[in-house]
Design an enzyme around this catalytic site. Structure first.
Site, PDB file in Angstrom:
ATOM      1  N   CYS A   1       0.829  -1.206   0.000  1.00 37.69           N
ATOM      2  CA  CYS A   1       0.000   0.000   0.000  1.00 37.69           C
ATOM      3  C   CYS A   1       0.861   1.253   0.000  1.00 37.69           C
ATOM      4  O   CYS A   1       0.508   2.273  -0.561  1.00 37.69           O
ATOM      5  CB  CYS A   1      -0.917   0.007   1.202  1.00 37.69           C
ATOM      6  SG  CYS A   1      -2.150  -1.292   1.130  1.00 37.69           S
TER       7      CYS A   1
ATOM      8  N   CYS B   1      13.882  12.077  -6.269  1.00 40.67           N
ATOM      9  CA  CYS B   1      12.597  11.368  -6.250  1.00 40.67           C
ATOM     10  C   CYS B   1      12.148  11.293  -4.799  1.00 40.67           C
ATOM     11  O   CYS B   1      12.627  12.062  -3.976  1.00 40.67           O
ATOM     12  CB  CYS B   1      12.715   9.991  -6.900  1.00 40.67           C
ATOM     13  SG  CYS B   1      13.780   8.855  -6.007  1.00 40.67           S
TER      14      CYS B   1
END
Ligand SMILES: [Zn+2]
Lengths: 159, 402
Positions: free
Chosen positions: B192, B359
């Protein structure tokens, strides 16, 4: 549906005065092939759609007969015409094994290893043929029929 | 009160609305009262499942979870609260369902489920709910359910999608291994945290898991093995799949003499390829100083004269860039960059001498920086160690972490 068959084969449509049914029967008798193409719906789920341009649902048209070795050099837009058969080698009716190879070479946008492993789908992908586990339908050997729906879903792990 | 009645007089009132249902009745409610269900995982699936199981009057509920409640859980793990952040999830969930129904018995297990304790923990329950978030535990639960001869109600959810299946149904249906004999590589099994999850999607699947358990206990299950697939954005959103029967060769539930391979007691994590990579730790690796830079050093450069010929390239997906980004950065997602490296390289106009790639955690940026370096030898390309998460920690505490 004869009209569809002629369209996909790239033959000229009959003029309005001509009778479609007769035209198509004639053409088919010409080449001795009854169904040149199979139309099917393919769906991806569980994240697999990301590999296919983030599109879940695809409508495809495949040749009714395909190479025995699943080589997929001919895209569906230029199917082997009956008059000028491109496939020299042995053929078989189009099946799910061929579809998997075809998807990999013509529809897959990235990271093939997330879709295939060896000659089939990678572990963790479930294949469903008309809402039935493909194992009940003969797996890759299932011969695709006009209007079939084949779904590829990746097993989910999150919770 | 007769032996086949409810334990408390006010239970008749409490459960009356479901007891008056034809096919459920008093026998259904008594069955729930005498039943026990164990929920493994008190997260996005476990919370709604536990909530409905408790409300429906299941006599004894077990909760297995070794995690603690985090702020990023609350959008979907609806039994936990802001006040209970930091508390073990099993305890937090128990507290919540105790408030809901004080008469049910609750057992809490805060240790991680493993091959060593699974039989012990699960053996005293009638139905097992798989509300976990990882492949190794899913295989372990399936094998244990087969060994104990109990149904396993398995749920999973990711992004906008969910799946639901009862394995080992009536000790005849296929097990998880029958359907998925080989585990996917860990990097293909998203979590998740990496892939995202809409809170209500786990709510749908977790609630359906409670429903399947109730049907099994009240004798209302149709007894056919099927897999339910849910796509919140699909039309229609639900699809039910007819599943194969057991594999005679399945190492877990197959026929003696035909079983292929054996389950070693085993390290389930190893079977599944070594568990999910620790992306945060990987992203923090120092690497070659010529190739990587710390957030603090980058901050110094941005404050210096060099800033004028410096570009920050953010390679996260556009949606994540839209959540937060360094104001001076440009966004080219790694996916696009990999597909079209030459275009990316040409985006960097002439005056640029240094490019810093960033990132979220510092993994994708390494791949992007490598690709860029190969194309633009004339510029210095480095990527930021630990990504924006480290930036927030070391440079700008006001920068959002998600
Ligand atoms: Zn099995």
């Amino acid at each position: 549906m004869p009209q569809r068959c002629c369209q996909y084969a790239g033959w000229q449509l009959p003029s309005l005065t001509e009778d479609y049914g007769t035209f198509c029967r004639l053409r088919r008798n010409d080449c001795g092939v009854t169904a040149v193409h199979i139309s099917l719906k393919v769906e991806f789920g569980g994240g697999l759609e990301l590999l296919f341009d983030n599109q879940r649902s695809h409508k495809l048209t495949l040749p009714a007969r395909v190479p025995l070795d699943n080589s997929t050099s001919s895209p569906p837009s230029s199917p082997p015409s009956p008059q000028n058969n491109e496939y020299e080698g042995e053929t078989k009716p189009v099946d799910v094994a061929y579809l998997i190879h075809w998807l990999r070479h013509h529809l897959l946008k990235e990271r093939a290893e997330l879709f295939m492993e060896g000659d089939t789908v990678r572990p963790g992908i479930l294949v469903l043929i008309n809402d039935t586990d493909w194992e009940l339908e003969g797996e890759g050997e299932y011969v695709i029929k006009n209007g079939d729906e084949v779904v590829f879903i990746s097993t989910l792990h999150g919770g | 009160m007769s032996a086949a009645g409810l334990n408390h007089l006010d239970d008749y009132q409490r459960y009356g609305r479901q007891m008056i249902l034809d096919g459920f009745g008093l026998p259904g409610q008594v069955a729930l009262q005498n039943a026990s269900v164990v929920v493994v995982g008190a997260g996005g699936l476990g919370c709604p499942a536990l909530q409905y199981l408790a409300a429906s009057g299941i006599g004894r509920i077990g909760i297995v979870d070794h995690d603690v409640v985090e702020l990023s859980n609350l959008h979907r793990q609806i039994l936990h609260t802001e006040q209970r952040v930091g508390m073990p999830k099993a305890e937090s969930a128990a507290e919540a369902i105790r408030t809901l129904n004080s008469k049910i018995k609750i057992n809490i297990y805060t240790e991680a489920l493993s091959a060593l304790n699974a039989l012990d923990i699960l053996s005293s329950y009638d139905v097992i709910l798989d509300c976990t978030d990882n492949a190794p535990t899913r295989y372990l639960l399936s094998d244990t359910a087969v060994a104990l001869g109990k149904p396993l109600v398995s749920g999973a959810a990711q992004k906008f999608d969910g799946q639901l299946c009862v394995y080992n149904l009536n000790n005849e249906g296929p097990c998880y291994r029958c359907i998925f004999p080989k585990p996917p590589a860990p990097e293909h099994a998203g979590t998740c945290e990496e892939t995202g999850i809409l809170g209500t999607v786990t709510g749908v699947i977790g609630t359906l898991q409670a429903l399947e358990a109730i049907k099994l206990l009240a004798g209302m299950h149709e007894g056919k093995a099927s897999l339910l697939i849910y796509s919140a954005l699909g039309v229609p959103p639900f699809r039910s799949i007819k599943l194969r029967s057991r594999r005679p060769t399945c190492p877990a539930c197959g026929q003696e003499g035909l079983k292929e391979g054996q389950i070693r007691d085993t390290d389930y994590v190893a079977f599944c390829g070594g568990g999910p990579p620790d992306w945060e730790k990987k992203g923090m690796m120092q690497g070659d100083p010529g190739l990587r830079i710390t957030p603090t050093k980058l901050n110094d450069i941005l404050a210096s004269e060099a800033a004028s010929h410096t570009k920050i390239l953010d390679v996260r997906p556009r949606t994540e860039f839209g959540i937060c980004h360094l104001w001076e950065s440009i966004n080219i997602p790694l996916k696009e960059l990999s597909a079209n490296p030459t275009t990316t390289a040409s985006v960097l106009e002439d005056g640029v001498k240094e490019v810093y790639v960033v990132c979220r955690l510092g993994n994708d940026s390494q791949i992007a920086a490598d690709a860029l370096r190969a194309l633009r030898r004339d510029v210095v390309v480095k990527d930021v160690i630990g990504g924006l998460k480290a930036w927030s920690r070391d440079v700008d505490p006001d920068f959002p972490v998600y």
